[in-house]
Structure formats: structure tokens, C-alpha cells
Design a protein around this motif. Sequence first.
Motif: not given
Lengths: 421, 421
Positions: A31-34, A60-65, A68, B293
Motif C-alpha cells: 500500500s502507498d499514498y501513491d 491506496k493508504i493514508d499513513a497519516s490517518d 485509513s 508535499r
Amino acid sequence: MRILLVGAGGVGDAIAKIAARRDFFETMVVSDYDVSRAERTIAAVTAKHGDQGARFVAAKIDASDPESVAAVAREHAATHVMNAVEPKFVPTIFAGALAAGADYLDMAMSLSEPHPDDPYALTGVKLGDDQFRQAGDWESAGRLALVGMGVEPGLSDVFARYAADELFSSIDELGVRDGANLVVQDENGEEIFAPSFSIWTTIEECLNPPVIWEKDRGWFTTPPFSEPEVFDFPEGIGPVECVNVEHEEVLLMPRWVDAKRVTFKYGLGDEFIGVLKTLHKLHLDATEPIRVRSANGPVEVAPRDVVAAALPDPASIGPRMTGKTCAGVWVTGTGKDGTPREVYLYHVSDNEWTMAEYDSQCVVWQTALNPVIALELLATGVWSGTGVLGPEAFPATPFLELMAKPEADGGYGQAWGLDDR
Amino acid sequence: MRILLVGAGGVGDAIAKIAARRDFFETMVVSDYDVSRAERTIAAVTAKHGDQGARFVAAKIDASDPESVAAVAREHAATHVMNAVEPKFVPTIFAGALAAGADYLDMAMSLSEPHPDDPYALTGVKLGDDQFRQAGDWESAGRLALVGMGVEPGLSDVFARYAADELFSSIDELGVRDGANLVVQDENGEEIFAPSFSIWTTIEECLNPPVIWEKDRGWFTTPPFSEPEVFDFPEGIGPVECVNVEHEEVLLMPRWVDAKRVTFKYGLGDEFIGVLKTLHKLHLDATEPIRVRSANGPVEVAPRDVVAAALPDPASIGPRMTGKTCAGVWVTGTGKDGTPREVYLYHVSDNEWTMAEYDSQCVVWQTALNPVIALELLATGVWSGTGVLGPEAFPATPFLELMAKPEADGGYGQAWGLDDR
């Protein structure tokens, strides 16, 4: 074992490529944001390994959340969340994994904050404090967070445990020492400045006050780049000037391994130290966004993110790089026979070999190797535990045996060295 | 005379404050992209000079758009457009002034581009080439563009003309030499890195290949920081190591003043040279936007703009700065009496004095002084001309006399020095 790999940057990409040769897991969600980066990794794995590539899926993932992270983990019924992004995302991935009921591994720990009054003598918030504070939650959930499981921290901590169990009756110092003779060239063969590891992380660890542990004093700090020392690295790398740097090993090893002193020194070299000092002097190491003009009006960016964006991606420089990198622990103390002993336990990664075998540059590849071995030991039940644990909390010999055993015999074919000094 | 001042940064602010004491003009429109900066300047002028402040009006302007410059110039019936922003905006302000039928002054010229094949030996596009190419348009419109009219270029070019007219029968070298002993401290009295002039411009001039002119060779370039030389500056500044830097004087002086060689050396000092080399090595001097970013998603910023934004605004450091800056020309050749002569013609600006008198730091103030004197000479008809002309195209003596004459006698009260060596 169903692994959610968070991040398909250099290290994440190499983790997938190393894991693709192993059969201990059922699925790896890359998984990645991109998401195109995740897809590129899977395409490379599939091209090389055919059917084995079918175990990999992109997300797709949002590592800051944390939500997610938890949602992607639940969707794919992940049993293990493997964090392969920058340490600033540790808290959110850590929380997301626990929320999803998965075990967790990372290669760098939650970030430190300097002591507000006396930063170059006293510790403030230490590396990993945020994670260890939550150890009770992981224990009561019956889940494992294996923290600092890259090469440094990671393999270095395994070496420390090995030294304590097999080589020494008492240890004076566990001195992690990291050095390399890597050179990067541009298209015209001119040597260029291109760090082999995330500059974001390198700035963080090198400009923070270095931390040292002593048995009768506990953890304390010094000014950056303190106590320079020339260390002689093996396999042709030779002598490199090393300086104290803030690193996880100093926070991890004393919790499980008995020693009088624990240090970390990094062979930065004069040029790199000069660059880091200049970035600090110009406030370009800052992570707080500042207002900057742009063609589309003022924007807010963190100077450190701009530094990272302006340099070549460390994952991309492998083809233009030559040399070797060495990670290890210099251990001094009293041997099992009661006489003084001094050994350097190490692993060397040669860029020519990692590029040819894995299309991955050696520093990134060496980091990625160790969590895959750890995952295999967890999958086979050789390693097990609950709570927040470092690599030195587990038996070292099975790790080092699996690592060194030839690939033909089911190992990873990665020799490690013991240099009696 | 109705002046449109473009830019209320440090230098623009000081131009307004210096002009406020003079009565040669009717109106000064202080314009900026950020109109609050213009208003702040006018508020300071009005607070100090009362009624005289009524001659100043604020306006919003987009220096990157010739239409915007022309529109503001026409709206206020400007007779002269005074460019006080970074040199990257020279082409658009230059075009806007001509379109509006106004005369034009600047303190830095249109930017250079290195030679594509041999940048450290041959010139490519030279400083000011773009402006001199349009000289015919200015001549046929009967309008004057007085280019390079700050301190360096500017006062240095006036000194060169003065040396040729009054002191020498033949000149071997016109060597512009700039040095300072400025120190900036933070709130705690610690010395900090805080350039006293636009870092954007300093990077531009110091990292571009330095240009040199020789009578039998024309213009040619060298690698950055070439030909280091220790020059002894007057009035207590003392010896400073100077290196070749790309600067307008080398392009201007040979067009109007006869000499065998023209050079520019800047007393950068080791620390500043190290910073500039590091910025270049890390591609942080780049002016092309890169993708970075941010909390609001990816943005496009020029790394050099980020470097400028991360440092203290040079206009703001005056209260924490001590020391003096010196600008001048070292002239060697044969004196009027036929014997060898060597003089250093110079002007020193002391930060303590400029802060007390003008609330403006000395480097910025010294730059701003000279275009105001030039405007006064144009207003009174002592200087006149059409086309694109440098300061050395005009008689030097009236300038230096007006500059040195005490304020009580209608001058600017700024002594300049002639050091016979």
C-alpha cells in the motif's frame, strides 16, 4: 500470515522483492499514498517471480490517518502491519494496526523531542517513548508490536543479544558502528551528492541531540556530532570517522541486554556533516511549514520536505552507485572464558550485488532484509510475544542462522561476520 | 518628477525614507505586490516627516506583469519608474515603463544565462544583454533607462568614471571590491547566519560563472569563487578574502570607461562560500519549481524561494546587526602626472548610524542612497540622456559633490573616500 506493507518507497519495494522469494506468508498488501508506486513494485515482483506475484495486491493508504490504516488492514484481514514509511508516521500506523487487531513491525520508532532547557545534556521525549507508553494496551490486546526491526535498529539489536547470550559473560560497551564507502556518479561520471538513505530521517537523527546510555547514569545527551572516532570497517571499507548520532539502539538495548554503556556512531564523513550543519544554520532542517511564494500564490511547505524533494530519490540512485555499506556492533567486555574480549559483529551489503539480484540499492536493501526474516520467524512461531518489544527481546541465534543459511537450504544466504579484535 | 517605486522591501523602504528628506520630486507612488508593505513604509515616512509624507501614495502592483506596471504608471502619471525588486523582474518592469512612456532606473540588470558548452570560460547571455538589445526602442522613444544605479553597480560605476576623468591618464584595472565586518546576533546574543542582502540575488551572482573583461580579450568567465585575494578595507573593516563574482560593473564599465581590465570581487568569507557551495550541491539554488508535499497536497515551489523564506528578512536584521560595509573601486594605472598610481575610491556605511538615522540596515540603505541621488540629478537636469545607459555614461563629479555636501547645505552628507595606495 497476511501482511499489510505500508509504503512502497525504496525500503517497501525491497521488502516485497525479498519476501517474494519466500513462502511463509499467504498475502502481502503493498500500500502507498501513491498507489502507482505499489503497482510498480508488484509489476516488478510479478515479472520476476510469475505465480508467486499473485500473492501481492496493491492498495491506496493514508499513513497519516489511523482510520485509513485500520480500514485497509481490516479489508484485507491483515495479521501483520509492516510499517515502511518515514518515522513521522509511526504514531498513526501504530494506532491503526492495534485498532485493526493486527500485529505491528517497524524499522524506526516514534520521534524524540529535545529537552526544553538543557537539550545537549538531558533527554526530553525519547525515541520510542510514545510507543512504550502504550505497551500495556498491546499486552492486554494480546498483540505484538516488534519495533526497530530494520538493519539499524534491528540486525544491530539481534547482534547485541547474540553477544550477550553466546560470546560474553559481561559487557562493557555495546557500540553500534555504521560506515560505508559508497560513491554516486552522475550521467557524466562526475561524483555527486546523493544520500543513500532518506535525507528526512538522516537530518532527524543527526541534528537531534545524540543519546547515550550508561548503567550508573541512565540516558543522557550530548551536542550533535560529538566524540568523533575513526573506526576500521571490514571487507575493504576501511577507516571512517564516526560521530555520535541519536538512534533507537541506545533506547532499545538497555531494556533487554545487560551492558555498562550503549552508544551509536555513524560514519557520516566531513562532507555530510558540513551539509547537515549548513541545513541547520539556514533553518532548512525545519519540519514546521513556512510560507513561500509560488506561481500559484503563497504556499506552506516544510523546508525539510523541500530538501528531500530537491535531492535524488535514494531508491533511484542504485544504478549510479558503487561500494559497500556495513552495519554492526562493536562489543567490549569479558568473554565466556573470563578474559577480556572485543568483537565487531557485522553485515556488509554490496551495491553491485543487491542491484544485480534485487534491482535495489544496498542501503535500502539491507534495511529491508531484516524485517522479512523477522516476519518469517513470527510466521513459523520461532519468535513470539506480546506487547511492545525490541529485536533483542527474542532469541538471536535462530535469526542469524536463518539469515546465513544458503538459499538452496531454505535460508537467506546472507553471511554475517564476527571480527575478533 | 513623479516617481513610481516598484517594491517596498528593504531597499524600496529605504529609498522612500531617503527621498522623503528631499524636495526634488512631486509624488512617489510606493507600490508592492503586498500593498500593506507599501503602507507600512508610508506610515513610517509620515510619522517622521509630517507634511512631506503627503507626497507618498501606496499602490498594489504585480512586478511580473508589464501590463500591471504600465497601468499603475499611467494611473499616477509617473515620469520615472524606479525598480526596487529582485532582478528576475527586470524584464517586465523595464517593458512596463517603456509602454507607459516613463523613464526607468534599476539597481541590478537583466539576468545572465551560462554558456551551454563551456560556462566557466565563455559568456552565454550576459547580465543586461536583454536590456541593451532594446536600447534602440528607448532611444527612438526619447526615453532613458538608467541601469545598474544602486551602490554596486551604481556608485562603483560613478567612481570608475571619476577615476578616468579626474585621476588617471590611463587605467590598467578597474577592480570593484566589496567587503564588510557585519555580525548579526539572535535575541540571546549568539552570532547567527543572516545575510545582509537578498539571498536570492546573492546566490544568483555568486553561483553564476564570474565574468571578467580584458581589453584584448573581451568578456570571459571563470569558475565560481576564483582568484581569491585578501583586500584591505578602510575605516576599521580590515583585510577580507575576496573572490570573483558575476556583477554588472564588469558589463557596464567597459562600455564607457577606457581600461585594460575590469573585475569584481566580493568579500564573501569562508562561511558564506561554504553555504553557497552546499546550496548548489543540494540543488537548493534552483529557480525552477519542484514538486513538494504539503499539508494541502503537492505544491510547486522553487527551492531558492524556500531558502529565502527560511532566512531572516535582510530588512529586519538591522537592530541585531553591528559593523560596517564598504563598497568601492580599486583603480591602478598611470596618474595625470604620468607616474604609476593606485587608489581605492569607496563609501562606507555604518549600521549603527543608518539604523539611528533611517531605521534601515546599512547594506540596504547604502544601496538605496544612490538611485535617490541619481533621480535628483535627473530632476534638476544635471544628468540627462536617452537610451539604455549605465551610471558611468554621466558626469561623476556632480554626483559625488551632491553626495558629500552636508545636508545643511543641500547635499546628502555622505562622505566618500579616496585612499592613495
